[in-house]
Design a protein around this motif. Structure first.
Motif, PDB file in Angstrom:
ATOM      1  N   GLU A 100     -14.149  51.187  33.173  1.00 13.55           N
ATOM      2  CA  GLU A 100     -14.098  52.447  33.534  1.00 13.55           C
ATOM      3  C   GLU A 100     -13.917  53.534  32.102  1.00 13.55           C
ATOM      4  N   ALA A 101     -13.206  52.690  31.306  1.00 16.64           N
ATOM      5  CA  ALA A 101     -12.757  53.314  29.953  1.00 16.64           C
ATOM      6  C   ALA A 101     -13.776  53.215  28.858  1.00 16.64           C
ATOM      7  N   ASP A 102     -14.799  52.179  29.401  1.00 13.70           N
ATOM      8  CA  ASP A 102     -15.953  52.008  28.340  1.00 13.70           C
ATOM      9  C   ASP A 102     -17.142  52.465  28.888  1.00 13.70           C
ATOM     10  N   PRO A 103     -17.834  53.482  28.351  1.00 13.84           N
ATOM     11  CA  PRO A 103     -18.772  54.262  28.814  1.00 13.84           C
ATOM     12  C   PRO A 103     -20.086  53.267  28.975  1.00 13.84           C
ATOM     13  N   GLU A 104     -20.805  53.354  29.917  1.00 10.71           N
ATOM     14  CA  GLU A 104     -22.023  52.391  30.167  1.00 10.71           C
ATOM     15  C   GLU A 104     -23.104  53.054  29.026  1.00 10.71           C
ATOM     16  N   PRO A 105     -23.315  52.021  28.477  1.00 12.60           N
ATOM     17  CA  PRO A 105     -24.615  52.323  27.116  1.00 12.60           C
ATOM     18  C   PRO A 105     -25.813  53.162  27.979  1.00 12.60           C
ATOM     19  N   LYS A 106     -26.428  54.052  27.355  1.00 12.03           N
ATOM     20  CA  LYS A 106     -27.553  54.656  27.876  1.00 12.03           C
ATOM     21  C   LYS A 106     -28.887  53.829  27.379  1.00 12.03           C
ATOM     22  N   PRO A 107     -29.744  53.977  28.573  1.00 10.05           N
ATOM     23  CA  PRO A 107     -30.790  53.227  28.109  1.00 10.05           C
ATOM     24  C   PRO A 107     -31.738  53.404  26.906  1.00 10.05           C
ATOM     25  N   GLY A 108     -31.968  52.106  26.253  1.00  8.54           N
ATOM     26  CA  GLY A 108     -32.445  52.190  24.836  1.00  8.54           C
ATOM     27  C   GLY A 108     -34.033  52.711  24.827  1.00  8.54           C
ATOM     28  N   ALA A 109     -34.565  52.985  23.516  1.00  2.00           N
ATOM     29  CA  ALA A 109     -35.877  53.392  23.598  1.00  2.00           C
ATOM     30  C   ALA A 109     -36.776  52.396  23.764  1.00  2.00           C
ATOM     31  N   SER A 110     -36.290  51.156  23.616  1.00  2.00           N
ATOM     32  CA  SER A 110     -37.273  49.995  23.521  1.00  2.00           C
ATOM     33  C   SER A 110     -37.283  49.306  24.865  1.00  2.00           C
ATOM     34  N   ALA A 111     -37.917  48.505  25.373  1.00  2.00           N
ATOM     35  CA  ALA A 111     -38.015  47.697  26.637  1.00  2.00           C
ATOM     36  C   ALA A 111     -36.922  46.858  26.586  1.00  2.00           C
ATOM     37  N   GLU A 112     -36.739  46.254  25.450  1.00  2.00           N
ATOM     38  CA  GLU A 112     -35.538  45.259  25.253  1.00  2.00           C
ATOM     39  C   GLU A 112     -34.259  45.943  25.375  1.00  2.00           C
ATOM     40  N   GLU A 113     -34.068  47.070  25.030  1.00  2.00           N
ATOM     41  CA  GLU A 113     -32.590  47.630  25.115  1.00  2.00           C
ATOM     42  C   GLU A 113     -32.521  48.177  26.459  1.00  2.00           C
ATOM     43  N   SER A 114     -33.629  48.503  27.038  1.00  2.00           N
ATOM     44  CA  SER A 114     -33.675  49.150  28.623  1.00  2.00           C
ATOM     45  C   SER A 114     -33.230  47.937  29.498  1.00  2.00           C
ATOM     46  N   LYS A 116     -31.462  45.123  28.683  1.00  2.00           N
ATOM     47  CA  LYS A 116     -29.994  44.911  28.159  1.00  2.00           C
ATOM     48  C   LYS A 116     -29.158  45.889  29.046  1.00  2.00           C
ATOM     49  N   SER A 117     -29.541  47.137  28.862  1.00  2.00           N
ATOM     50  CA  SER A 117     -28.652  48.152  29.753  1.00  2.00           C
ATOM     51  C   SER A 117     -28.562  47.880  31.216  1.00  2.00           C
ATOM     52  N   ALA A 118     -29.554  47.529  31.887  1.00  2.00           N
ATOM     53  CA  ALA A 118     -29.866  47.415  33.175  1.00  2.00           C
ATOM     54  C   ALA A 118     -29.022  46.177  33.348  1.00  2.00           C
ATOM     55  N   GLU A 119     -29.041  45.128  32.539  1.00  2.00           N
ATOM     56  CA  GLU A 119     -28.299  43.979  33.021  1.00  2.00           C
ATOM     57  C   GLU A 119     -26.763  44.308  32.891  1.00  2.00           C
ATOM     58  N   LYS A 120     -26.396  45.053  32.042  1.00  3.47           N
ATOM     59  CA  LYS A 120     -24.897  45.198  31.851  1.00  3.47           C
ATOM     60  C   LYS A 120     -24.608  46.248  33.149  1.00  3.47           C
ATOM     61  N   SER A 121     -25.424  46.872  33.401  1.00  4.91           N
ATOM     62  CA  SER A 121     -25.154  47.750  34.796  1.00  4.91           C
ATOM     63  C   SER A 121     -24.914  46.840  35.921  1.00  4.91           C
ATOM     64  N   ALA A 122     -25.579  46.006  36.017  1.00  5.95           N
ATOM     65  CA  ALA A 122     -25.639  45.108  37.387  1.00  5.95           C
ATOM     66  C   ALA A 122     -24.489  44.160  37.232  1.00  5.95           C
ATOM     67  N   GLU A 123     -23.837  43.683  35.865  1.00  2.00           N
ATOM     68  CA  GLU A 123     -22.874  43.141  35.634  1.00  2.00           C
ATOM     69  C   GLU A 123     -21.449  44.037  36.064  1.00  2.00           C
ATOM     70  N   ASP A 124     -21.603  44.954  35.700  1.00  4.25           N
ATOM     71  CA  ASP A 124     -20.485  45.830  35.869  1.00  4.25           C
ATOM     72  C   ASP A 124     -20.403  46.151  37.445  1.00  4.25           C
ATOM     73  N   ALA A 125     -21.288  46.463  37.978  1.00  8.82           N
ATOM     74  CA  ALA A 125     -21.295  46.767  39.538  1.00  8.82           C
ATOM     75  C   ALA A 125     -20.675  45.775  40.259  1.00  8.82           C
ATOM     76  N   GLN A 126     -21.250  44.285  39.928  1.00  7.47           N
ATOM     77  CA  GLN A 126     -20.576  43.067  40.384  1.00  7.47           C
ATOM     78  C   GLN A 126     -19.055  42.971  40.104  1.00  7.47           C
ATOM     79  N   LEU A 127     -18.699  43.019  39.204  1.00  3.82           N
ATOM     80  CA  LEU A 127     -17.153  43.180  38.680  1.00  3.82           C
ATOM     81  C   LEU A 127     -16.462  43.996  39.509  1.00  3.82           C
ATOM     82  N   PHE A 128     -16.883  45.355  39.780  1.00  5.63           N
ATOM     83  CA  PHE A 128     -16.233  46.376  40.609  1.00  5.63           C
ATOM     84  C   PHE A 128     -16.188  45.744  41.939  1.00  5.63           C
ATOM     85  N   ALA A 129     -17.250  45.205  42.564  1.00  7.69           N
ATOM     86  CA  ALA A 129     -17.359  44.865  44.027  1.00  7.69           C
ATOM     87  C   ALA A 129     -16.266  43.523  43.925  1.00  7.69           C
ATOM     88  N   ASP A 130     -16.364  42.841  42.931  1.00  6.47           N
ATOM     89  CA  ASP A 130     -15.478  41.576  42.912  1.00  6.47           C
ATOM     90  C   ASP A 130     -14.074  41.796  42.879  1.00  6.47           C
TER      91      ASP A 130
END
Length: 237
Positions: A100-114, A116-130
């Motif tokens: 919560e103290a570490d803001p989620e990165p914004k989607p990058g301009a490239s497909a690779e950055e986007s 990675k951002s989506a993967e981190k969002s999914a990991e964070d959501a799973q951690l919160f659920a756990d």
């Protein structure tokens, strides 16, 4: 010979008289402000264990509190204690707070950055659920521990000493309330003394002369299930 027999008979009759030193039944020990079975409210754990007033090994160490049975009471259950330790070890709330103290990165301009951002969002959501599930599991273990403790009777110690004293099945308060007492008798004894229902669903009333200490009564149907005294301000480890 007849005279001797008479003397012997008379002596036997005298010996059958009751002794003036015969034991007089004592009143049952009250479960109240003075404590119970030599255990006093707030006493140090080492002092309680040194006197042999409690079993040597704890039945639970969940949250850093150490629960002990009375001698002859329930022995530690290794399986239950391991389950408590396993649940307590899943300390995911701290990690969730860090996210919560570490803001989620914004989607990058490239497909690779986007990606990675989506993967981190999914990991964070799973951690919160756990973390939510771990909190629920821990709360369940605390409730189970508390039910077992008050039902069997014993003493629970925190960092400031004895924090809860649970009455054995045959103990009663000065007002005559113990396990099995009718709910109507509980209310008659304590309604005028400010008894209320606490957040944990137990009936609570202040312990005379002991600031911060309250009696707690569990109720099953129309009967008192258990009686304990607890200092709600006392912390575990």
């Amino acid at each position: 010979m007849l005279a001797a027999a008479v003397v012997l008979i008379g002596g036997g009759a005298c010996s059958s008289e009751s002794s003036p030193d015969a034991a007089v039944p004592t009143a049952p020990e009250v479960f109240g402000p003075a404590g119970h079975r030599g255990l006093t409210l707030g006493m140090a754990k080492d002092a309680a264990l040194a006197g042999g007033k409690l079993a040597a090994a704890p039945t639970s160490t969940l949250d850093g509190c150490a629960d002990f049975s009375y001698p002859g009471g329930p022995a530690p259950d290794p399986a239950r204690m391991k389950a408590e330790a396993d649940v307590e070890a899943k300390d995911l709330n701290k990690k969730a707070d860090e996210l919560e103290a570490d803001p989620e990165p914004k989607p990058g301009a490239s497909a690779e950055e986007s990606a990675k951002s989506a993967e981190k969002s999914a990991e964070d959501a799973q951690l919160f659920a756990d973390a939510v599930q771990a909190s629920a599991d821990l709360a369940g273990k605390r409730e189970e521990r508390d039910k077992v403790f008050v039902a069997a009777g014993g003493a629970s110690f925190g960092k400031d000493g004895l924090r809860e004293l649970a009455a054995p099945a045959d103990a009663k308060t000065a007002e005559g309330i113990g396990a099995g007492s009718p709910l109507a008798d509980l209310k008659t004894a304590y309604d005028a003394k400010g008894m209320k229902v606490g957040d944990n669903g137990r009936f609570q009333v202040p312990v005379d002369g002991k600031p911060d200490w309250v009696y707690e009564f569990t109720v099953s149907g129309d009967k008192v299930g258990s009686v304990s005294m607890i200092n709600a301000k006392s912390k575990c480890g």
